[in-house]
Write an enzyme that holds these catalytic residues in place. Structure first.
Site, PDB file in Angstrom:
ATOM      1  N   HIS A   1      55.701  64.835  32.129  1.00 25.77           N
ATOM      2  CA  HIS A   1      55.179  63.571  32.646  1.00 25.77           C
ATOM      3  C   HIS A   1      54.300  62.877  31.624  1.00 25.77           C
ATOM      4  O   HIS A   1      54.073  63.365  30.529  1.00 25.77           O
ATOM      5  CB  HIS A   1      54.499  63.754  33.999  1.00 25.77           C
TER       6      HIS A   1
ATOM      7  N   LYS B   1      59.838  71.682  34.989  1.00 26.51           N
ATOM      8  CA  LYS B   1      59.094  70.604  35.642  1.00 26.51           C
ATOM      9  C   LYS B   1      59.153  69.391  34.733  1.00 26.51           C
ATOM     10  O   LYS B   1      59.310  69.538  33.524  1.00 26.51           O
ATOM     11  CB  LYS B   1      57.640  71.015  35.854  1.00 26.51           C
TER      12      LYS B   1
ATOM     13  N   HIS C   1      51.587  64.560  29.615  1.00 23.06           N
ATOM     14  CA  HIS C   1      52.035  65.380  28.491  1.00 23.06           C
ATOM     15  C   HIS C   1      52.336  64.511  27.276  1.00 23.06           C
ATOM     16  O   HIS C   1      52.171  64.950  26.143  1.00 23.06           O
ATOM     17  CB  HIS C   1      53.300  66.165  28.878  1.00 23.06           C
TER      18      HIS C   1
HETATM   19  N1  ARG Z   1      50.943  73.481  30.956  1.00 23.27           N
HETATM   20  C1  ARG Z   1      49.677  72.961  31.347  1.00 23.27           C
HETATM   21  C2  ARG Z   1      49.854  71.724  32.220  1.00 23.27           C
HETATM   22  O1  ARG Z   1      50.881  71.085  32.173  1.00 23.27           O
HETATM   23  C3  ARG Z   1      48.813  72.587  30.178  1.00 23.27           C
HETATM   24  C4  ARG Z   1      48.463  73.735  29.288  1.00 23.27           C
HETATM   25  C5  ARG Z   1      47.184  73.519  28.595  1.00 23.27           C
HETATM   26  N2  ARG Z   1      46.847  74.516  27.639  1.00 23.27           N
HETATM   27  C6  ARG Z   1      46.226  75.672  27.865  1.00 23.27           C
HETATM   28  N3  ARG Z   1      45.981  76.447  26.859  1.00 23.27           N
HETATM   29  N4  ARG Z   1      45.827  76.000  29.064  1.00 23.27           N
HETATM   30  O2  ARG Z   1      48.955  71.366  32.939  1.00 23.27           O
END
Ligand code: ARG
Length: 572
Positions: free
Chosen positions: A132, A129, A135
């Site tokens: 964005h 993905k 991030h």
């Molecule tokens: N991958 C997730 C996202 O893009 C964020 C992860 C956040 N960290 C966690 N420990 N849940 O929304």
């Protein structure tokens, strides 16, 4: 600042009913240095001493008159209910300048974190993905927080909790088997994966059996089927290679890439503990943990088809991290939309008996908004990181080439890269993190406003004076800092003195913006000093002292920018 403690003890020494700690808390920096360096508002003692503030001030003043004042205090006076302390400017300048010169790279460092481990989880993009803009904000915040904690002596562990697990992989693999081919994916992994993923959703509307196929494939993945696992690994590796390219550009690194998949085999234990403690309840076929006071919706642990979800993996991850790192703090830099998720995860951990839940911190941040129309429409709603960075670098290059000083810049591309990416990072860390970020090129690349380029320019300006001085063979390293007593010089010295307080404040509030604010104030005051005080044109000893102060200011700007993840350039 040590002077604060000194003054607090001085005041406390005049009356046994006065507590030095409380005085230290109450001491203020007057808005105008002409009113003194530190002021004590005596009304803070009115209750304990049962006297009116002016009388308290007079009493303390009288006692102080009987003792010998420390050399750094040059004068004390009373204004209303305030006691104002004036310092010997030369002595303060000497102390601060020497501290910076003698500490080398370590100015403002502290050992308060020794023996403690802080985990900073940040960035955490999803496989296949787009990376964005959210991030990127997480990346900038986490990268900065980790450097800030390093500076205070903590052992830091940078964790990238990659989103590499979940039912979407069942869909992606199903789509790939139907319409994908390896070569195309490898050429442009994220966009090509996204394409087939989008196609899956479109076709599944008319062919619901595709959804069954996707569920089957995800189950096979969870069971470790070799073919499906191989395909999954191909997607993971391809995306990681792309992410790493961006991390390199930003100078970001991680100690661990243990993502969601890493915890798959650690989830049965979570379910066992919950079951044993009688915390699991059934709800519409799913297994959930309820919170007694219903302060929040239940946390879903197992879905009705028996598969685990995002929250379960986070619970397993927190337990694993406690056991592996015995953390002092476990920080998650993730957008505020996930606030409830983290409350549920921490709340569940606590119910399971893990006291470390109290040391888990969700560091949230707001959205990035793009009033510049062109920016937000290019890829539909998602604004891609690479577009933003590339555009920042290109625009910066234009500005540099148009400027009158550009002929001095040796490597325009490299400078544009550092200034352009620095400008974006600065803009993300400029305001309190929970506020939305309004992203406009006008503000971000405003070389005269509160921006990254403005601060980097102040640094380059200082460095170019120092280079001139060196060329002229001027020795300023042994200059006498006691000569730095002018208003602008002294104001600059005072900001330099506040470096460690800013870093500490940033750490305790999980707010890199404190450091951004600090370095901006520092650059502004440096420019004021530069514009008011002749440096190279001043006479011998004064010139040397001002050069030495310039070197200190540059060093602090460089270090503070480093703490927010922005590099300096010598010329721009
Ligand atoms: N991958 C997730 C996202 O893009 C964020 C992860 C956040 N960290 C966690 N420990 N849940 O929304």
């Amino acid at each position: 600042m040590d002077e604060k403690k000194l003054i607090a003890e001085l005041i406390a020494g005049t009356d046994e009913n006065i507590d030095a700690g409380a005085v230290c808390q109450a001491l203020e920096t007057p808005p105008d240095r002409k009113m003194g360096d530190l002021a004590f508002p005596c009304f803070k003692l009115a209750k304990t001493l049962r006297k009116a503030p002016p009388a308290i001030a007079a009493g303390i003043m009288e006692k102080l008159g009987e003792t010998e004042l420390p050399p750094v205090v040059s004068k004390v006076d009373i204004a209303g209910g305030y006691l104002n302390f004036f310092f010997d400017r030369g002595a303060v300048s000497e102390k601060v300048v020497k501290a910076i010169c003698e500490s080398g790279d370590g100015y403002g460092r502290s050992d308060e974190g020794n023996g403690k481990t802080v985990l900073v989880e940040f960035s955490s993009p999803n496989i296949a993905k787009p990376f964005h803009i959210g991030h990127l904000v997480s990346t900038a915040l986490g990268h900065s927080l980790a450097r800030i904690y390093d500076h205070l002596g903590y052992r830091t562990v940078r964790i990238n909790h990659i989103g590499d697990w979940g039912t979407q992989f069942g869909k992606l693999i199903t789509a790939y088997k139907l319409w994908g081919d390896r070569e195309t994916i490898m050429k442009d992994p994220i966009n090509e994966s996204l394409k087939i993923y989008v196609r899956f959703h479109a076709e599944a509307e008319n062919h619901p059996e595709l959804e069954d196929e996707a569920r089957k494939n995800f189950r096979l993945l969870e069971e470790g089927d070799p073919e499906i696992t191989g395909l999954w690994k191909m997607f993971v590796d391809a995306s990681l290679a792309e992410f790493n390219r961006m991390y390199e550009l930003l100078g970001v690194n991680f100690d661990s890439f243990a993502g969601e998949s890493f915890y798959t085999d650690k989830m049965p234990e979570v379910v066992d503990i919950l079951r044993e403690k009688g915390l699991l309840e059934e709800s519409d076929g799913a297994q959930v943990v309820r919170f007694d006071d219903e302060s929040m919706p239940p946390c879903i642990i197992l879905k009705s088809d028996g598969t685990t979800i995002y929250a379960t993996r986070d619970i397993a991850a927190a337990i694993y991290r406690k056991r592996t790192y015995d953390f002092f703090k476990n920080i998650y830099v993730v957008g505020t939309p996930q606030t409830l998720h983290f409350r549920q995860v921490f709340g569940t951990l606590k119910k399971m008996g893990f006291e470390c839940a109290d040391d888990c911190v969700h560091v949230g941040f707001g959205y990035v908004r793009f009033p510049d129309k062109a920016m937000s429409t290019r890829h539909g709603d998602v604004v891609l990181l690479e577009d933003v960075l590339n555009e920042a670098v290109a625009k910066t290059k234009e500005i540099i080439l148009e400027s009158s000083t550009s002929k001095n810049v040796d490597d325009v591309d490299r400078v544009a890269e550092k200034v352009g990416t620095g400008a974006v990072i600065y803009s993300f860390l400029k305001n309190s993190r929970e506020r939305d970020i309004i992203f406009t090129w006008k503000d971000i690349l405003d070389f005269e406003g509160e921006s990254g380029p403005y601060v980097q320019y102040a640094y380059a300006r200082g460095r170019s004076v120092l280079a001139k001085a060196s060329e002229a063979g001027i020795d300023y390293e042994n200059a006498d800092p006691r000569l730095l007593t002018g208003d602008e010089e002294y104001a600059l010295v005072n900001i330099l003195a506040g470096f460690q307080d800013a870093v500490r404040d940033a750490a305790y509030r999980y707010e890199p913006s404190v450091v951004t604010r600090y370095v901006t104030d520092l650059a502004q005051q440096f420019n004021k000093f530069y514009n008011t005080c002749a440096i190279m044109k001043a006479d011998g000893a004064v010139r040397a002292a001002r050069l030495r102060l310039t070197a200190c200011a540059c060093e602090c700007i460089r270090k503070a920018l480093y703490l927010i993840g922005v590099d300096v350039v010598e010329k721009m």
